[in-house]
Design an enzyme around this catalytic site. Structure first.
Site, PDB file in Angstrom:
ATOM      1  N   ASP A   1      14.402  -7.543   6.800  1.00 26.02           N
ATOM      2  CA  ASP A   1      13.031  -7.025   6.752  1.00 26.02           C
ATOM      3  C   ASP A   1      12.207  -8.011   5.946  1.00 26.02           C
ATOM      4  O   ASP A   1      12.294  -8.047   4.718  1.00 26.02           O
ATOM      5  CB  ASP A   1      12.988  -5.646   6.115  1.00 26.02           C
ATOM      6  CG  ASP A   1      11.599  -5.020   6.146  1.00 26.02           C
ATOM      7  OD1 ASP A   1      10.606  -5.768   6.275  1.00 26.02           O
ATOM      8  OD2 ASP A   1      11.495  -3.791   6.020  1.00 26.02           O
TER       9      ASP A   1
ATOM     10  N   ASP B   1       6.550  -0.004   4.134  1.00 22.83           N
ATOM     11  CA  ASP B   1       6.914  -1.106   3.233  1.00 22.83           C
ATOM     12  C   ASP B   1       7.855  -0.664   2.123  1.00 22.83           C
ATOM     13  O   ASP B   1       7.600  -0.891   0.926  1.00 22.83           O
ATOM     14  CB  ASP B   1       5.650  -1.739   2.644  1.00 22.83           C
ATOM     15  CG  ASP B   1       4.759  -2.345   3.699  1.00 22.83           C
ATOM     16  OD1 ASP B   1       5.292  -2.800   4.722  1.00 22.83           O
ATOM     17  OD2 ASP B   1       3.534  -2.347   3.518  1.00 22.83           O
TER      18      ASP B   1
ATOM     19  N   HIS C   1       3.156   3.115  -6.174  1.00 23.71           N
ATOM     20  CA  HIS C   1       2.699   3.374  -4.801  1.00 23.71           C
ATOM     21  C   HIS C   1       3.203   4.706  -4.243  1.00 23.71           C
ATOM     22  O   HIS C   1       2.641   5.213  -3.276  1.00 23.71           O
ATOM     23  CB  HIS C   1       3.160   2.261  -3.856  1.00 23.71           C
ATOM     24  CG  HIS C   1       2.620   0.914  -4.185  1.00 23.71           C
ATOM     25  ND1 HIS C   1       1.261   0.673  -4.305  1.00 23.71           N
ATOM     26  CD2 HIS C   1       3.246  -0.270  -4.436  1.00 23.71           C
ATOM     27  CE1 HIS C   1       1.087  -0.610  -4.605  1.00 23.71           C
ATOM     28  NE2 HIS C   1       2.257  -1.194  -4.692  1.00 23.71           N
TER      29      HIS C   1
ATOM     30  N   ASP D   1      -0.954  -4.557 -11.898  1.00 19.99           N
ATOM     31  CA  ASP D   1      -0.249  -5.047 -10.719  1.00 19.99           C
ATOM     32  C   ASP D   1      -1.279  -5.575  -9.713  1.00 19.99           C
ATOM     33  O   ASP D   1      -2.431  -5.128  -9.694  1.00 19.99           O
ATOM     34  CB  ASP D   1       0.551  -3.892 -10.099  1.00 19.99           C
ATOM     35  CG  ASP D   1       1.516  -4.345  -9.023  1.00 19.99           C
ATOM     36  OD1 ASP D   1       2.714  -4.436  -9.313  1.00 19.99           O
ATOM     37  OD2 ASP D   1       1.075  -4.580  -7.879  1.00 19.99           O
TER      38      ASP D   1
ATOM     39  N   HIS E   1      -1.285  -5.122  -6.568  1.00 22.05           N
ATOM     40  CA  HIS E   1      -1.527  -4.140  -5.514  1.00 22.05           C
ATOM     41  C   HIS E   1      -2.120  -2.873  -6.118  1.00 22.05           C
ATOM     42  O   HIS E   1      -1.781  -2.479  -7.236  1.00 22.05           O
ATOM     43  CB  HIS E   1      -0.225  -3.765  -4.792  1.00 22.05           C
ATOM     44  CG  HIS E   1       0.484  -4.918  -4.161  1.00 22.05           C
ATOM     45  ND1 HIS E   1       1.420  -5.674  -4.846  1.00 22.05           N
ATOM     46  CD2 HIS E   1       0.395  -5.459  -2.914  1.00 22.05           C
ATOM     47  CE1 HIS E   1       1.894  -6.622  -4.036  1.00 22.05           C
ATOM     48  NE2 HIS E   1       1.276  -6.517  -2.861  1.00 22.05           N
TER      49      HIS E   1
ATOM     50  N   TYR F   1       7.367 -11.060  -8.280  1.00 21.18           N
ATOM     51  CA  TYR F   1       8.335 -11.570  -7.311  1.00 21.18           C
ATOM     52  C   TYR F   1       8.572 -13.067  -7.420  1.00 21.18           C
ATOM     53  O   TYR F   1       9.344 -13.618  -6.654  1.00 21.18           O
ATOM     54  CB  TYR F   1       7.886 -11.176  -5.889  1.00 21.18           C
ATOM     55  CG  TYR F   1       7.599  -9.694  -5.818  1.00 21.18           C
ATOM     56  CD1 TYR F   1       8.635  -8.771  -5.769  1.00 21.18           C
ATOM     57  CD2 TYR F   1       6.287  -9.216  -5.897  1.00 21.18           C
ATOM     58  CE1 TYR F   1       8.381  -7.413  -5.765  1.00 21.18           C
ATOM     59  CE2 TYR F   1       6.023  -7.854  -5.884  1.00 21.18           C
ATOM     60  CZ  TYR F   1       7.072  -6.954  -5.829  1.00 21.18           C
ATOM     61  OH  TYR F   1       6.820  -5.606  -5.842  1.00 21.18           O
TER      62      TYR F   1
END
Length: 508
Positions: A21, A93, A136, A173, A175, A306
């Site tokens: 993925d 996701d 999230h 963050d 996002h 990441y």
């Protein structure tokens, strides 16, 4: 109350993506491993207080999630690989693994333990290195690598167990933490601030409610602050500008009793998700700027990140600051970019009806004064709201841009109960400059003033200022006049918007 907690357990590294993925392959166990090993290699782990981790109870998870969703996730340890893939496909996701339910319960439990240790005074602050992340995930859905909403659950837990009425959640963050927003969008007891890559809704999670006009609903209107980044490449200057012009003025007015940070380090340089240019050192400064709120009760919880190098460095910078080490030197702080100026001004304008610190923006920003002047505080230290506006929106931006090697504070008469907290807060905030090298000169003071100043110089958080009212109009006009005089020399004093863009950028 002193010391910093580090909450971590290797068990949370024991799940990974079991199929191909491209979206999810960046969420790996190594994220947690490199963060912890970096702390160990610098000796920071040994300086922190450690506490054993427990799994969250079902009752705790249900503070932010539905019974139906919890029951569905509980079945995942017993599913085959194909069944896990099918289960995953109903969410966006995210991926599941036979051990992820266990790890997700540990992540929630670790976050709650951190809050408990801070609220009971066992430590002043701390960081929870957890996985999976949480901001999230929503009441009925996993989302964006997140299974349970660690910070949202901990915030509700803190409200229930410690009778808190004001909690600040800062989400840096890259996002948008839409799960946290949804959880508290009607709740005036939780102030949620998120900056996030948005690019006019072309970046994940592609939500209209992630824009600057997503302010909350009903009684919670004004308590949700979204600062969208509409381009990549944001720098230390842009991040500081957002803190000085939006977050800190509102946070001091809100006067939180606890601060929680959704600490995603995908907003650091080199991250494949963020594509931003802020250095790891900035997170030490952002942490420091929040440490004088809520009497120092600060809980940092890992979210994204990441790029293994910048993630590890950013975690270390954050923990060093929590421990009271001097903040690192920031190089080349200057003018924020035009896109950041525009986003900040939009946020200030849309929140003008909700926060006193923004009440007087508008016509006075149309002034066009080009002569240089020195900064003086507005008349009357008893107008604490105006003084804090001067500190946060004028003094600190210039000081960070100037990058002094030494900070000298000269205090005149400092005798009243109203003045001491102001000076103590100022002293605490200035400790982020010059790697903490500060000289304080008191002309006339009381034992109370000396004790308050000494506590701040020694690293204690500044005392609460209590509710800040509306700044006096005449003081705000004076401060705006000073900004207009100084903005040609100091980039962090710029403002923009439909009405004032010409004055701030059209230079002769």
């Amino acid at each position: 109350m002193s010391g910093s907690a580090l909450i971590y357990d290797k068990e949370m590294t024991r799940y990974k993506l079991l199929w191909t993925d491209p979206v999810c392959e960046i969420e790996t166990p190594e994220r947690l491993m490199v963060s912890y090993e970096a702390l160990k290699s610098k000796g920071l782990e040994q300086r922190c207080e450690s506490f054993p981790i427990r799994e969250a109870t079902e009752e705790e998870i249900l503070l932010a999630h539905s019974k139906e969703y919890l029951e569905a996730v509980k079945q995942t340890p017993h599913l085959s690989l194909e069944e896990l893939r099918t289960f995953t496909q109903q969410y966006s996701d995210v991926y599941f693994h036979p051990n992820i339910y266990h790890c997700a319960k540990m992540a929630v439990g670790a976050t709650i333990q951190l809050v408990d240790n801070v609220m009971t005074g066992k430590v002043r602050n701390g960081m929870a290195l957890v996985r999976p992340p949480g901001h999230h995930s929503q009441r009925n859905a996993a989302n964006g690598f997140c299974v349970f909403n660690n910070v949202a659950i901990a915030a509700v837990h803190a409200k229930n167990h410690y009778n808190l009425s004001r909690i600040l959640i800062v989400d840096w963050d890259i996002h948008h933490g839409q799960g946290v927003q949804y959880c508290f969008e009607e709740d005036p007891s939780v102030l949620y601030f998120s900056w996030h890559r948005y690019e006019h809704r072309s970046f994940w999670p592609y939500l209209a409610e992630s824009d600057f006009d997503g302010v909350g609903k009903g009684k919670g209107a004004g308590f949700n602050i979204n600062l969208p980044w509409n381009k990549v490449g944001m720098t230390n200057s842009d991040y500081l500008y957002a803190f000085f012009q939006v977050l800190l003025p509102v946070a001091y007015e809100f006067d939180p009793e606890l601060v929680l940070i959704c600490a995603g380090f995908d907003s650091a340089i080199g991250d494949p998700e963020g594509h931003m240019c802020a250095s790891p050192e900035i997170f030490g400064h952002l942490t420091h700027l929040l440490m004088s709120l809520a009497k120092g009760r600060l809980c940092v919880v890992l979210e994204g990140g990441y790029n293994m190098s910048s993630l590890a460095q950013s975690v270390c910078q954050t923990v060093q600051t929590l421990l009271g080490d001097p903040t690192p030197v920031l190089a080349s702080v200057g003018s924020p970019c035009h896109s950041a100026l525009e986003s900040v001004q939009n946020v200030r304008a849309v929140h003008q009806n909700y926060w006193n610190c923004f009440k007087h923006i508008g016509e006075q920003e149309l002034l066009c004064v080009r002569s240089l002047s020195f900064l003086h505080f507005p008349q009357g230290l008893h107008d604490r709201a105006s003084v804090m506006q001067a500190v946060l929106c004028l003094l600190l931006p210039m000081a960070y841009e100037f990058d002094p090697g030494l900070v000298v504070q000269v205090l005149g008469k400092c005798n009243s109960k109203q003045e001491v907290p102001i000076w103590a807060q100022l002293t605490s905030l200035l400790q982020g400059l010059a790697q903490g090298k500060t000289l304080a000169l008191l002309q006339v003071s009381t034992d109370m003033a000396r004790a308050g100043l000494w506590a701040s110089l020694s690293g204690s958080p500044g005392p609460s200022l209590g509710p800040l009212g509306t700044p006096l109009a005449e003081n705000m006009e004076a401060l705006e006049a000073q900004r207009q005089r100084l903005k040609s020399q100091w980039g962090l004093l710029l403002k923009t918007g439909v009405s004032s863009i010409f004055n701030d950028f059209a230079k002769p």
